[in-house]
Design a protein around this motif. Structure first.
Motif, short mmCIF file in Angstrom:
data_model
loop_
_atom_site.label_atom_id
_atom_site.label_comp_id
_atom_site.label_asym_id
_atom_site.label_seq_id
_atom_site.Cartn_x
_atom_site.Cartn_y
_atom_site.Cartn_z
N UNK A 62 39.52 24.64 -9.42
CA UNK A 62 38.41 25.76 -9.22
C UNK A 62 37.63 25.58 -7.94
N UNK A 63 37.59 24.45 -7.60
CA UNK A 63 36.50 24.07 -6.50
C UNK A 63 37.11 23.71 -5.22
N UNK A 64 38.53 23.74 -4.95
CA UNK A 64 39.25 23.26 -3.89
C UNK A 64 40.08 24.44 -3.42
N UNK A 65 39.62 25.13 -2.24
CA UNK A 65 40.57 26.48 -1.90
C UNK A 65 42.32 26.19 -1.96
N UNK A 66 42.80 27.35 -2.28
CA UNK A 66 44.36 26.96 -2.15
C UNK A 66 44.84 26.22 -1.09
N UNK A 67 44.62 26.54 0.17
CA UNK A 67 45.29 25.90 1.32
C UNK A 67 45.01 24.43 1.42
N UNK A 68 43.94 23.98 0.66
CA UNK A 68 43.68 22.35 0.64
C UNK A 68 44.10 21.67 -0.58
N UNK A 128 29.45 22.77 -11.20
CA UNK A 128 30.97 23.26 -11.03
C UNK A 128 31.73 22.48 -10.02
N UNK A 129 31.03 21.73 -9.28
CA UNK A 129 31.85 20.98 -8.25
C UNK A 129 31.44 19.59 -8.29
N UNK A 130 31.19 19.12 -9.47
CA UNK A 130 30.49 17.63 -9.49
C UNK A 130 31.36 16.86 -10.57
N UNK A 131 31.27 15.66 -10.52
CA UNK A 131 31.71 14.78 -11.61
C UNK A 131 30.37 13.84 -11.77
N UNK A 132 29.94 13.76 -13.11
CA UNK A 132 29.02 12.65 -13.42
C UNK A 132 27.71 13.51 -13.79
N UNK A 178 32.64 18.65 -1.72
CA UNK A 178 31.84 19.68 -0.53
C UNK A 178 32.71 19.42 0.66
N UNK A 179 32.48 20.57 1.46
CA UNK A 179 33.28 20.65 2.81
C UNK A 179 33.85 22.06 3.01
N UNK A 180 34.43 22.36 4.11
CA UNK A 180 34.93 23.71 4.48
C UNK A 180 36.12 24.00 3.53
N UNK A 181 37.03 22.88 2.76
CA UNK A 181 37.82 22.98 2.12
C UNK A 181 37.62 23.46 0.57
N UNK A 182 36.33 23.72 0.36
CA UNK A 182 35.84 23.81 -1.13
C UNK A 182 35.49 25.22 -1.33
#
Length: 136
Positions: free
Chosen positions: A55-61, A28-32, A17-21
Protein backbone atom coordinates in the motif's frame (compact mmCIF):
# COMPACT_ATOMS: atom_id res chain seq x y z
CA UNK A 1 9.24 -10.43 37.88
CA UNK A 2 12.03 -10.21 35.29
CA UNK A 3 12.96 -6.73 34.05
CA UNK A 4 15.46 -6.32 31.20
CA UNK A 5 18.34 -3.88 31.49
CA UNK A 6 17.42 -0.81 29.37
CA UNK A 7 20.69 -1.22 27.45
CA UNK A 8 19.58 -4.71 26.43
CA UNK A 9 16.13 -3.73 25.14
CA UNK A 10 14.71 -0.69 23.33
CA UNK A 11 11.84 0.39 21.12
CA UNK A 12 12.45 1.25 17.48
CA UNK A 13 10.29 2.52 14.66
CA UNK A 14 10.70 2.99 10.92
CA UNK A 15 8.89 5.55 8.78
CA UNK A 16 8.64 4.92 5.05
CA UNK A 17 9.13 8.10 3.00
CA UNK A 18 10.37 9.52 -0.29
CA UNK A 19 9.16 10.16 -3.82
CA UNK A 20 8.58 6.43 -4.37
CA UNK A 21 6.01 6.21 -1.60
CA UNK A 22 2.28 6.87 -1.49
CA UNK A 23 1.11 9.94 0.47
CA UNK A 24 -0.48 8.16 3.46
CA UNK A 25 -0.91 8.98 7.15
CA UNK A 26 2.15 8.10 9.23
CA UNK A 27 0.54 5.04 10.87
CA UNK A 28 -0.11 3.48 7.43
CA UNK A 29 3.53 3.84 6.32
CA UNK A 30 5.35 2.97 9.54
CA UNK A 31 6.58 -0.04 11.47
CA UNK A 32 6.58 0.15 15.23
CA UNK A 33 7.29 0.96 17.82
CA UNK A 34 8.74 -2.55 18.07
CA UNK A 35 10.84 -3.91 20.92
CA UNK A 36 14.33 -5.12 19.94
CA UNK A 37 16.88 -6.64 22.29
CA UNK A 38 20.17 -8.48 22.44
CA UNK A 39 18.08 -11.61 21.80
CA UNK A 40 15.72 -10.42 19.07
CA UNK A 41 15.88 -8.22 16.00
CA UNK A 42 13.25 -6.71 13.69
CA UNK A 43 13.15 -8.01 10.11
CA UNK A 44 11.97 -5.76 7.27
CA UNK A 45 10.88 -6.83 3.79
CA UNK A 46 7.94 -8.06 1.75
CA UNK A 47 7.80 -11.34 3.69
CA UNK A 48 7.50 -9.51 7.01
CA UNK A 49 5.25 -6.50 6.17
CA UNK A 50 3.53 -7.44 2.88
CA UNK A 51 0.48 -5.18 3.28
CA UNK A 52 2.54 -2.14 4.28
CA UNK A 53 4.90 -2.46 1.31
CA UNK A 54 2.01 -3.05 -1.10
CA UNK A 55 0.00 0.00 0.00
CA UNK A 56 2.82 2.45 0.79
CA UNK A 57 5.21 2.04 -2.15
CA UNK A 58 4.22 3.19 -5.65
CA UNK A 59 4.01 0.41 -8.28
CA UNK A 60 7.11 1.54 -10.22
CA UNK A 61 9.24 1.14 -7.05
CA UNK A 62 7.87 -2.21 -5.84
CA UNK A 63 10.85 -4.05 -7.36
CA UNK A 64 13.16 -2.22 -4.92
CA UNK A 65 11.69 -4.19 -2.01
CA UNK A 66 13.20 -7.61 -1.35
CA UNK A 67 11.47 -10.46 0.44
CA UNK A 68 14.06 -10.07 3.22
CA UNK A 69 15.49 -6.52 2.99
CA UNK A 70 17.28 -5.83 6.29
CA UNK A 71 17.31 -6.44 10.03
CA UNK A 72 17.58 -3.96 12.90
CA UNK A 73 18.78 -5.01 16.34
CA UNK A 74 20.51 -3.97 19.51
CA UNK A 75 23.85 -5.09 20.95
CA UNK A 76 25.56 -3.65 24.01
CA UNK A 77 23.22 -0.66 23.97
CA UNK A 78 23.91 0.20 20.29
CA UNK A 79 21.56 -0.26 17.36
CA UNK A 80 22.76 -2.12 14.26
CA UNK A 81 21.56 -2.67 10.70
CA UNK A 82 22.28 -5.82 8.69
CA UNK A 83 21.62 -5.99 4.93
CA UNK A 84 19.83 -9.21 3.98
CA UNK A 85 19.05 -8.56 0.30
CA UNK A 86 21.39 -9.04 -2.65
CA UNK A 87 20.70 -5.43 -3.64
CA UNK A 88 22.83 -2.91 -1.74
CA UNK A 89 21.24 -0.41 0.60
CA UNK A 90 22.44 3.11 1.29
CA UNK A 91 22.69 4.48 4.80
CA UNK A 92 22.20 8.24 4.88
CA UNK A 93 23.17 10.01 8.10
CA UNK A 94 21.54 13.25 9.33
CA UNK A 95 24.65 15.15 8.13
CA UNK A 96 23.83 13.82 4.60
CA UNK A 97 26.86 11.52 4.43
CA UNK A 98 25.99 8.36 2.51
CA UNK A 99 27.42 4.87 2.71
CA UNK A 100 26.69 1.94 0.38
CA UNK A 101 26.03 -1.27 2.31
CA UNK A 102 26.42 -4.63 0.50
CA UNK A 103 24.66 -7.88 1.44
CA UNK A 104 25.59 -9.30 4.87
CA UNK A 105 27.21 -6.03 6.00
CA UNK A 106 26.48 -4.78 9.51
CA UNK A 107 26.59 -1.07 10.38
CA UNK A 108 25.90 1.05 13.42
CA UNK A 109 22.47 2.63 13.24
CA UNK A 110 21.50 5.90 14.95
CA UNK A 111 18.18 7.60 15.47
CA UNK A 112 17.56 9.90 12.51
CA UNK A 113 19.49 7.73 10.02
CA UNK A 114 17.75 6.90 6.75
CA UNK A 115 17.97 3.53 5.02
CA UNK A 116 17.62 4.06 1.28
CA UNK A 117 16.40 1.14 -0.86
CA UNK A 118 16.90 2.98 -4.11
CA UNK A 119 15.48 5.87 -6.05
CA UNK A 120 12.84 7.56 -3.93
CA UNK A 121 12.23 4.90 -1.26
CA UNK A 122 13.73 5.19 2.20
CA UNK A 123 13.08 4.31 5.81
CA UNK A 124 13.76 6.85 8.58
CA UNK A 125 14.94 5.09 11.74
CA UNK A 126 13.99 6.14 15.25
CA UNK A 127 15.38 4.29 18.22
CA UNK A 128 15.32 4.63 21.97
CA UNK A 129 14.26 7.89 23.58
CA UNK A 130 14.58 9.82 20.30
CA UNK A 131 11.89 7.87 18.44
CA UNK A 132 9.22 10.45 19.25
CA UNK A 133 9.47 14.14 18.47
CA UNK A 134 9.18 15.71 21.91
CA UNK A 135 8.47 19.43 21.97
CA UNK A 136 9.38 21.36 25.10
Amino acid sequence: SFVEDPLESAEVSLELRGEGTVDLPLDLRSIGPVQVSNRGSMLVGRRHQPELHERAIVPRCQELVSVDQFAVGLKNGHFWLMVLSASPLYLVRPDRSCEELPKDSISDLHSGDQICLGSGVLWRFRGGAQQFDIKM
